[in-house]
Design a protein around this motif. Sequence first.
Motif, PDB file in Angstrom:
ATOM      1  N   GLY A 154       0.776  -1.230   0.000  1.00  0.00           N
ATOM      2  CA  GLY A 154       0.000   0.000   0.000  1.00  0.00           C
ATOM      3  C   GLY A 154       0.808   1.279   0.000  1.00  0.00           C
ATOM      4  N   GLY A 155       2.083   1.191   0.324  1.00  0.00           N
ATOM      5  CA  GLY A 155       2.897   2.395   0.429  1.00  0.00           C
ATOM      6  C   GLY A 155       3.614   2.727  -0.854  1.00  0.00           C
ATOM      7  N   LYS A 156       2.894   2.968  -1.917  1.00  0.00           N
ATOM      8  CA  LYS A 156       3.500   3.223  -3.219  1.00  0.00           C
ATOM      9  C   LYS A 156       4.228   4.564  -3.224  1.00  0.00           C
ATOM     10  CE  LYS A 156       1.595  -0.544  -4.676  1.00  0.00           C
ATOM     11  NZ  LYS A 156       2.411  -1.769  -4.813  1.00  0.00           N
ATOM     12  N   GLY A 157       5.389   4.573  -3.866  1.00  0.00           N
ATOM     13  CA  GLY A 157       6.136   5.817  -3.994  1.00  0.00           C
ATOM     14  C   GLY A 157       6.907   6.165  -2.743  1.00  0.00           C
ATOM     15  N   LEU A 158       8.081   5.543  -2.541  1.00  0.00           N
ATOM     16  CA  LEU A 158       8.853   5.752  -1.315  1.00  0.00           C
ATOM     17  C   LEU A 158       9.189   7.215  -1.097  1.00  0.00           C
ATOM     18  CD1 LEU A 158      10.195   4.267   1.051  1.00  0.00           C
ATOM     19  CD2 LEU A 158      12.276   4.125  -0.340  1.00  0.00           C
ATOM     20  N   ASP A 159       9.303   7.987  -2.162  1.00  0.00           N
ATOM     21  CA  ASP A 159       9.627   9.405  -2.063  1.00  0.00           C
ATOM     22  C   ASP A 159       8.597  10.165  -1.228  1.00  0.00           C
ATOM     23  OD1 ASP A 159      11.367  11.681  -3.038  1.00  0.00           O
ATOM     24  OD2 ASP A 159       9.403  12.364  -3.752  1.00  0.00           O
ATOM     25  N   LEU A 160       7.370   9.663  -1.174  1.00  0.00           N
ATOM     26  CA  LEU A 160       6.319  10.321  -0.386  1.00  0.00           C
ATOM     27  C   LEU A 160       6.498  10.104   1.115  1.00  0.00           C
ATOM     28  CD1 LEU A 160       3.198   9.336  -2.532  1.00  0.00           C
ATOM     29  CD2 LEU A 160       4.382  11.545  -2.501  1.00  0.00           C
ATOM     30  N   PHE A 161       7.269   9.069   1.496  1.00  0.00           N
ATOM     31  CA  PHE A 161       7.391   8.678   2.886  1.00  0.00           C
ATOM     32  C   PHE A 161       8.778   8.902   3.483  1.00  0.00           C
ATOM     33  CE2 PHE A 161       4.064   6.165   0.919  1.00  0.00           C
ATOM     34  CZ  PHE A 161       3.036   6.226   1.840  1.00  0.00           C
ATOM     35  N   ALA A 162       9.798   8.981   2.647  1.00  0.00           N
ATOM     36  CA  ALA A 162      11.163   8.920   3.169  1.00  0.00           C
ATOM     37  C   ALA A 162      12.093   9.941   2.515  1.00  0.00           C
ATOM     38  CB  ALA A 162      11.726   7.514   2.960  1.00  0.00           C
ATOM     39  N   TRP A 163      12.980  10.495   3.365  1.00  0.00           N
ATOM     40  CA  TRP A 163      14.086  11.298   2.873  1.00  0.00           C
ATOM     41  C   TRP A 163      15.247  10.361   2.553  1.00  0.00           C
ATOM     42  CZ3 TRP A 163      13.027  16.051   1.565  1.00  0.00           C
ATOM     43  CH2 TRP A 163      12.042  16.762   2.261  1.00  0.00           C
ATOM     44  N   SER A 164      15.780  10.460   1.350  1.00  0.00           N
ATOM     45  CA  SER A 164      16.897   9.630   0.920  1.00  0.00           C
ATOM     46  C   SER A 164      17.960  10.528   0.288  1.00  0.00           C
ATOM     47  CB  SER A 164      16.423   8.596  -0.106  1.00  0.00           C
ATOM     48  OG  SER A 164      16.048   9.233  -1.321  1.00  0.00           O
ATOM     49  N   TYR A 165      19.012   9.920  -0.179  1.00  0.00           N
ATOM     50  CA  TYR A 165      20.080  10.681  -0.826  1.00  0.00           C
ATOM     51  C   TYR A 165      19.555  11.433  -2.049  1.00  0.00           C
ATOM     52  CZ  TYR A 165      24.707  11.691  -2.761  1.00  0.00           C
ATOM     53  OH  TYR A 165      25.826  12.329  -3.250  1.00  0.00           O
ATOM     54  N   ASP A 166      18.513  10.891  -2.651  1.00  0.00           N
ATOM     55  CA  ASP A 166      17.988  11.482  -3.874  1.00  0.00           C
ATOM     56  C   ASP A 166      17.183  12.754  -3.647  1.00  0.00           C
ATOM     57  OD1 ASP A 166      19.107   9.365  -5.272  1.00  0.00           O
ATOM     58  OD2 ASP A 166      17.276   8.171  -5.200  1.00  0.00           O
ATOM     59  N   ASN A 167      16.610  12.913  -2.452  1.00  0.00           N
ATOM     60  CA  ASN A 167      15.729  14.078  -2.244  1.00  0.00           C
ATOM     61  C   ASN A 167      16.039  14.879  -0.984  1.00  0.00           C
ATOM     62  OD1 ASN A 167      14.780  12.467  -0.168  1.00  0.00           O
ATOM     63  ND2 ASN A 167      12.730  12.175  -1.018  1.00  0.00           N
ATOM     64  N   SER A 168      17.128  14.567  -0.282  1.00  0.00           N
ATOM     65  CA  SER A 168      17.378  15.174   1.024  1.00  0.00           C
ATOM     66  C   SER A 168      18.233  16.429   1.002  1.00  0.00           C
ATOM     67  CB  SER A 168      18.078  14.158   1.929  1.00  0.00           C
ATOM     68  OG  SER A 168      19.378  13.858   1.421  1.00  0.00           O
ATOM     69  N   ASP A 169      18.792  16.767  -0.146  1.00  0.00           N
ATOM     70  CA  ASP A 169      19.731  17.884  -0.235  1.00  0.00           C
ATOM     71  C   ASP A 169      20.938  17.643   0.668  1.00  0.00           C
ATOM     72  OD1 ASP A 169      20.616  20.268  -1.345  1.00  0.00           O
ATOM     73  OD2 ASP A 169      19.668  21.512   0.196  1.00  0.00           O
ATOM     74  N   TYR A 170      21.298  16.367   0.845  1.00  0.00           N
ATOM     75  CA  TYR A 170      22.528  15.939   1.517  1.00  0.00           C
ATOM     76  C   TYR A 170      22.571  16.254   3.014  1.00  0.00           C
ATOM     77  CZ  TYR A 170      23.454  16.326  -3.448  1.00  0.00           C
ATOM     78  OH  TYR A 170      23.344  16.254  -4.821  1.00  0.00           O
ATOM     79  N   GLN A 171      21.406  16.259   3.651  1.00  0.00           N
ATOM     80  CA  GLN A 171      21.379  16.401   5.105  1.00  0.00           C
ATOM     81  C   GLN A 171      20.037  15.908   5.629  1.00  0.00           C
ATOM     82  OE1 GLN A 171      21.526  20.815   5.818  1.00  0.00           O
ATOM     83  NE2 GLN A 171      19.526  20.415   6.762  1.00  0.00           N
ATOM     84  N   TYR A 172      19.947  15.737   6.942  1.00  0.00           N
ATOM     85  CA  TYR A 172      18.682  15.286   7.514  1.00  0.00           C
ATOM     86  C   TYR A 172      17.657  16.414   7.534  1.00  0.00           C
ATOM     87  CZ  TYR A 172      20.068  17.067  12.278  1.00  0.00           C
ATOM     88  OH  TYR A 172      20.441  17.815  13.368  1.00  0.00           O
ATOM     89  N   SER A 173      16.396  16.051   7.742  1.00  0.00           N
ATOM     90  CA  SER A 173      15.287  17.002   7.726  1.00  0.00           C
ATOM     91  C   SER A 173      14.561  17.004   9.067  1.00  0.00           C
ATOM     92  CB  SER A 173      14.292  16.657   6.614  1.00  0.00           C
ATOM     93  OG  SER A 173      14.898  16.726   5.344  1.00  0.00           O
ATOM     94  N   LYS A 174      13.745  18.008   9.285  1.00  0.00           N
ATOM     95  CA  LYS A 174      12.903  18.035  10.470  1.00  0.00           C
ATOM     96  C   LYS A 174      11.958  16.835  10.441  1.00  0.00           C
ATOM     97  CE  LYS A 174      12.912  23.000  11.386  1.00  0.00           C
ATOM     98  NZ  LYS A 174      12.084  24.217  11.595  1.00  0.00           N
ATOM     99  N   VAL A 175      11.602  16.357  11.600  1.00  0.00           N
ATOM    100  CA  VAL A 175      10.725  15.189  11.660  1.00  0.00           C
ATOM    101  C   VAL A 175       9.323  15.561  11.181  1.00  0.00           C
ATOM    102  CG1 VAL A 175      12.032  14.171  13.560  1.00  0.00           C
ATOM    103  CG2 VAL A 175      10.056  15.630  14.074  1.00  0.00           C
ATOM    104  N   GLY A 176       8.634  14.590  10.603  1.00  0.00           N
ATOM    105  CA  GLY A 176       7.224  14.767  10.265  1.00  0.00           C
ATOM    106  C   GLY A 176       6.925  15.498   8.987  1.00  0.00           C
ATOM    107  N   GLU A 177       7.892  15.659   8.102  1.00  0.00           N
ATOM    108  CA  GLU A 177       7.640  16.404   6.868  1.00  0.00           C
ATOM    109  C   GLU A 177       7.203  15.519   5.705  1.00  0.00           C
ATOM    110  OE1 GLU A 177      11.057  18.844   6.084  1.00  0.00           O
ATOM    111  OE2 GLU A 177      10.337  20.404   7.452  1.00  0.00           O
ATOM    112  N   LYS A 178       7.312  14.210   5.862  1.00  0.00           N
ATOM    113  CA  LYS A 178       6.823  13.270   4.856  1.00  0.00           C
ATOM    114  C   LYS A 178       5.551  12.602   5.375  1.00  0.00           C
ATOM    115  CE  LYS A 178      10.059  13.463   1.605  1.00  0.00           C
ATOM    116  NZ  LYS A 178       9.763  13.728   0.172  1.00  0.00           N
TER     117      LYS A 178
END
Length: 335
Positions: free
Chosen positions: A191-215
Motif C-alpha cells: 500500500g505504500g507506493k512511492g517511497l519518495d512520499l514517505f522517506a528522505w533519501s540521498y535522492d531528495n534530502s539535499d545531503y542532510q537530515y530534515s525536520k521530523v514529520g515532513e513526509k
Amino acid sequence: MKRNINNMITRLQNKLIFMGFVIGGIQSGNSQLPMKMDSTAYTQNISNSNISFDMVKIPGGTYDMGSETGNMDEKPLHKVKIDSIWAGKYEVTWEVFDLFLAENQNLFHAEPEGKLEKLDAISRPSPPFEDPSLGMGKAGFPVINISPYAALTFCKWLSTVTGRFYRLPTEAEWEYMCKTGPDGKDFFKEGGKGLDLFAWSYDNSDYQYSKVGEKLPNAHGLYDILGNVGEWTLDQYDETFYGKSKDSVSVNPWNIPTRLHPRVYRGGSWNDDVTDISPTKRSTSGPYLQKNDPQIPKSFWWYTDASYIGFRLVSPVKQPTEEEALKFWQIALDE
C-alpha cells in the motif's frame, strides 16, 4: 561500560527471563499516566519543561519477518509474534534529548528527593568533540551522532523523569511497526507506493537530515520510519539469527548484546540511495562510526561519523515493575 566474563554470564542467564519482559512485563502500579492518553495515542509531557512528545499504539500481532528477495541476512522469512507496544510518533528530537544533557539537569531541582537521587545517579554524556548536529539544525530535527549506549541511558533517564518505562525497540518490533499496518499487511509492499512520499533519501534530502514529520506517515501513523535517519535497536547483529527460529513462531525475539559492536540500526537514512531503504534491511555499527574522533580513548557517548543514525522510543503497553525495570537496565546497559 564494564565488560567482563561475569557480566556476560549474568546477562545470558537472564536472557530467557527477559524475552517476555522486554515487550510486556507486569503492569506497574507506580507508573504515572501521561497526559492526554486514550486507547490509540498519548502525549507525554516532561515535568519542569514545556517539552512533550507523542506516542501511538501499535497493536500486537504475528507477521513475516525478513525478506525472500533481500540480502542473505534478511533470510529466511519467518513468523514472529509481537506484543502490543507504544511507539514514538516521531524520531527523538534534540529538544527532548537536550534535557538529558548535564547542563540541563538543574531544571529538575524541584523534584522529590527520591527522584532527584535517582536522576543524579544516571551518568550524563561528556561534552561532544564538535557540534553533534554538524550545523544541519537542531530545532525540530532528530538526534544524531550518538551511540546506542547514549540512547539507552537517555531512555533510563526519561523513564525516571516521567515515571513511565521507555526503551529502544528490538529489531523484530522495529520491523513489525515499520512494515505492517492495522490489517496485518505489509504496508510498503502492498500500500505504500512511492517511497519518495514517505522517506528522505540521498535522492531528495539535499545531503542532510530534515525536520521530523515532513513526509507522510506509515499505516500506524509513524513518521520517518524509513529514511531521514536510521534508528538504533536493542539487538546485537547476527547474520544467522533469523535461521534459529525458522521452524517455529518466534515470540518477542531479542538478540541481547554481549559486546560493543556490531549493533543493529534500521530504516535507512538521508545518506542512502532509495534502493537501500527497506523495512527489512539490517545495518550494523562498527568502529567506522568513530573514525574522526581524535580523543583517546574515543567517546563512549558520541559518534562523530553517525550523522545518519538516531532513534525512536517505544514503551510496553504492560509496564514493568520497578524491580523488572532495574534488571532490564542491568542487562541493557551492563550495569
